[in-house]
Design a protein around this motif. Structure first.
Motif, mmCIF file in Angstrom:
data_model
loop_
_atom_site.group_PDB
_atom_site.id
_atom_site.type_symbol
_atom_site.label_atom_id
_atom_site.label_comp_id
_atom_site.label_asym_id
_atom_site.label_seq_id
_atom_site.Cartn_x
_atom_site.Cartn_y
_atom_site.Cartn_z
ATOM 1 N N THR A 14 -24.563 -14.927 11.992
ATOM 2 C CA THR A 14 -24.376 -14.944 13.435
ATOM 3 C C THR A 14 -23.832 -16.326 13.770
ATOM 4 O OG1 THR A 14 -26.507 -13.855 13.372
ATOM 5 C CG2 THR A 14 -25.548 -14.226 15.552
ATOM 6 N N PRO A 15 -22.532 -16.434 13.972
ATOM 7 C CA PRO A 15 -22.005 -17.781 14.181
ATOM 8 C C PRO A 15 -22.531 -18.385 15.487
ATOM 9 C CG PRO A 15 -20.266 -16.122 14.430
ATOM 10 C CD PRO A 15 -21.526 -15.392 14.102
ATOM 11 N N THR A 16 -22.981 -19.589 15.417
ATOM 12 C CA THR A 16 -23.443 -20.268 16.619
ATOM 13 C C THR A 16 -22.340 -21.187 17.139
ATOM 14 O OG1 THR A 16 -24.514 -21.818 15.141
ATOM 15 C CG2 THR A 16 -25.914 -20.163 16.172
ATOM 16 N N THR A 17 -21.631 -21.836 16.201
ATOM 17 C CA THR A 17 -20.484 -22.645 16.627
ATOM 18 C C THR A 17 -19.296 -22.175 15.808
ATOM 19 O OG1 THR A 17 -21.045 -24.272 14.953
ATOM 20 C CG2 THR A 17 -21.792 -24.731 17.195
ATOM 21 N N SER A 18 -18.127 -22.146 16.392
ATOM 22 C CA SER A 18 -16.961 -21.746 15.604
ATOM 23 C C SER A 18 -16.509 -22.949 14.782
ATOM 24 C CB SER A 18 -15.852 -21.230 16.514
ATOM 25 O OG SER A 18 -15.686 -22.088 17.594
ATOM 26 N N PRO A 19 -15.894 -22.675 13.611
ATOM 27 C CA PRO A 19 -15.474 -23.793 12.756
ATOM 28 C C PRO A 19 -14.475 -24.693 13.478
ATOM 29 C CG PRO A 19 -14.724 -21.658 11.885
ATOM 30 C CD PRO A 19 -15.584 -21.372 13.065
ATOM 31 N N LYS A 20 -14.545 -25.959 13.145
ATOM 32 C CA LYS A 20 -13.631 -26.930 13.768
ATOM 33 C C LYS A 20 -12.499 -27.255 12.806
ATOM 34 C CE LYS A 20 -15.115 -30.618 15.884
ATOM 35 N NZ LYS A 20 -15.847 -31.891 16.063
ATOM 36 N N TYR A 21 -11.324 -27.362 13.341
ATOM 37 C CA TYR A 21 -10.173 -27.755 12.538
ATOM 38 C C TYR A 21 -9.466 -28.906 13.237
ATOM 39 C CZ TYR A 21 -11.049 -23.268 10.390
ATOM 40 O OH TYR A 21 -11.647 -22.224 9.744
ATOM 41 N N PRO A 22 -8.868 -29.799 12.456
ATOM 42 C CA PRO A 22 -8.182 -30.920 13.103
ATOM 43 C C PRO A 22 -6.962 -30.443 13.889
ATOM 44 C CG PRO A 22 -7.815 -30.950 10.734
ATOM 45 C CD PRO A 22 -8.789 -29.849 11.000
ATOM 46 N N GLU A 23 -6.649 -31.159 14.926
ATOM 47 C CA GLU A 23 -5.517 -30.782 15.774
ATOM 48 C C GLU A 23 -4.209 -30.879 14.991
ATOM 49 O OE1 GLU A 23 -3.126 -32.093 19.797
ATOM 50 O OE2 GLU A 23 -4.660 -33.427 19.000
ATOM 51 N N ARG A 24 -3.377 -29.857 15.177
ATOM 52 C CA ARG A 24 -2.076 -29.859 14.513
ATOM 53 C C ARG A 24 -0.977 -30.053 15.537
ATOM 54 N NH1 ARG A 24 -2.519 -24.848 10.354
ATOM 55 N NH2 ARG A 24 -3.435 -23.834 12.161
ATOM 56 N N LEU A 25 -0.001 -30.854 15.152
ATOM 57 C CA LEU A 25 1.200 -31.023 15.955
ATOM 58 C C LEU A 25 2.311 -30.273 15.232
ATOM 59 C CD1 LEU A 25 0.773 -34.868 16.497
ATOM 60 C CD2 LEU A 25 -0.060 -32.998 17.952
ATOM 61 N N SER A 26 3.507 -30.373 15.748
ATOM 62 C CA SER A 26 4.634 -29.712 15.104
ATOM 63 C C SER A 26 5.783 -30.694 15.037
ATOM 64 C CB SER A 26 5.024 -28.486 15.918
ATOM 65 O OG SER A 26 6.149 -27.878 15.336
ATOM 66 N N SER A 27 6.446 -30.736 13.899
ATOM 67 C CA SER A 27 7.554 -31.664 13.715
ATOM 68 C C SER A 27 8.456 -31.103 12.630
ATOM 69 C CB SER A 27 6.983 -33.025 13.290
ATOM 70 O OG SER A 27 7.991 -33.860 12.763
ATOM 71 N N GLU A 28 9.742 -31.404 12.714
ATOM 72 C CA GLU A 28 10.597 -30.987 11.605
ATOM 73 C C GLU A 28 10.300 -31.844 10.371
ATOM 74 O OE1 GLU A 28 14.890 -29.996 12.104
ATOM 75 O OE2 GLU A 28 15.167 -31.673 10.725
ATOM 76 N N ASN A 29 10.018 -33.120 10.583
ATOM 77 C CA ASN A 29 9.901 -34.065 9.463
ATOM 78 C C ASN A 29 8.458 -34.465 9.244
ATOM 79 O OD1 ASN A 29 12.900 -34.626 9.028
ATOM 80 N ND2 ASN A 29 12.634 -34.920 11.228
ATOM 81 N N PHE A 30 8.117 -34.647 7.974
ATOM 82 C CA PHE A 30 6.744 -35.050 7.647
ATOM 83 C C PHE A 30 6.730 -35.801 6.324
ATOM 84 C CE2 PHE A 30 7.660 -30.680 6.342
ATOM 85 C CZ PHE A 30 7.371 -30.701 4.987
ATOM 86 N N ARG A 31 5.679 -36.581 6.157
ATOM 87 C CA ARG A 31 5.369 -37.145 4.841
ATOM 88 C C ARG A 31 4.214 -36.333 4.270
ATOM 89 N NH1 ARG A 31 7.086 -41.828 7.599
ATOM 90 N NH2 ARG A 31 8.652 -42.977 6.418
ATOM 91 N N LEU A 32 3.991 -36.420 2.971
ATOM 92 C CA LEU A 32 2.906 -35.662 2.347
ATOM 93 C C LEU A 32 1.858 -36.624 1.810
ATOM 94 C CD1 LEU A 32 5.110 -32.944 0.668
ATOM 95 C CD2 LEU A 32 3.351 -32.545 2.424
ATOM 96 N N VAL A 33 0.620 -36.409 2.225
ATOM 97 C CA VAL A 33 -0.479 -37.331 1.939
ATOM 98 C C VAL A 33 -1.522 -36.595 1.095
ATOM 99 C CG1 VAL A 33 -2.177 -38.872 2.976
ATOM 100 C CG2 VAL A 33 -0.048 -38.358 4.199
ATOM 101 N N ALA A 34 -1.983 -37.245 0.023
ATOM 102 C CA ALA A 34 -2.940 -36.612 -0.893
ATOM 103 C C ALA A 34 -4.359 -36.706 -0.356
ATOM 104 C CB ALA A 34 -2.864 -37.286 -2.260
#
Ligand code: NAG
Ligand code: NAG
Length: 231
Positions: A20-40
């Protein structure tokens, strides 16, 4: 009769254990961009020194040829800038490629998923055949991209496997942290770290990308406390 009772028992167990979920899972905010770097983001078995928050870049081995390696993020411009390329259908069905500009004037290079080496033969141990990544001049390998809705976390994927791992390797000009595709049903070598490659939104390289598509990305991967989020 027994069968029926067992079925009822199973059903009632299922009902009792359904959360019985009491709180919904939290996810970090996502933005949108054509370009990105990749971080490990290291999931297990970090290397020494730690490769947490290292950025993906190229280790040149010849004209237009480079291994994909992780290096410390030393300045705001460490790590190559990537973008997802393809038609809308390519992106939707996971057939796009991930490109990066290089050279002067700028021309495309792409993330290449190298065929397993050594080539598997009947009866050979699949763990002996590794799939490493390159960033070579050209169009890269299709089936590489950034995960999208309904995935709640955006990260690099390759259809050749189920994630990535990274290992310190002696390459031609010295050691570097080389990135490999984690193949289905194959354990990560014990001297290597399981990593997720998270996109951090970036400015572009300046080149035009006729088939560049927006990707979900994070504002500041290293500055995010991932432990408070559902992963
Ligand atoms: C790299 O470090 C700089 C601070 O020097 C920071 O602003 C930037 O977000 C980091 N980049 C990545 C991709 O982690
Ligand atoms: C980008 O994707 C388009 C559409 O699939 C393709 O025609 C083009 O060759 C790709 N561009 C590069 C540089 O790979």
């Amino acid at each position: 009769m027994f069968f029926k009772a067992a079925t009822i028992a199973l059903l009632s167990t299922m009902a009792a254990s359904s959360p019985t979920p009491t709180t919904s899972p939290k996810y970090p905010e996502r933005l949108s961009s054509e370009n990105f770097r990749l971080v490990a983001d290291v999931k297990s078995n970090d290397l020494n020194p730690s490769i947490q928050n290292y950025v993906l870049t190229s280790y040149h081995t010849g004209a237009g040829l480079a291994f994909a390696v992780l290096q410390p993020n030393e300045t705001a411009t460490s790590g190559r800038i990537f973008y997802a390329n393809g038609t809308d259908e390519d992106i939707r069905y996971g057939h796009g490629n991930v490109l990066s500009d290089e050279g002067t004037p700028l021309f495309p290079g792409g993330i290449v998923v190298n065929p397993p080496f050594p080539t598997p033969t009947p009866g050979s141990n699949p763990e002996d055949a590794e799939i490493d990544l390159s960033i070579n001049a050209g169009v890269g390998t299709s089936g590489v991209g950034i995960t999208r809705f309904p995935d709640q976390i955006s990260n690099l994927y390759s259809s050749a496997g189920e994630g990535f791992y990274a290992c310190m390797k002696d390459l031609m000009y010295g050691p570097a942290v080389l990135v490999f595709v984690k193949q289905h049903f194959v354990d990560t070598p014990k001297e290597c770290a399981d990593v997720v490659l998270l996109p951090q939104c970036s400015e572009g390289s300046g080149a035009e990308h006729p088939f560049g598509k927006p990707s979900s990305c994070y504002a500041d991967v290293a500055g995010t406390d991932w432990t408070v989020y559902h992963r």
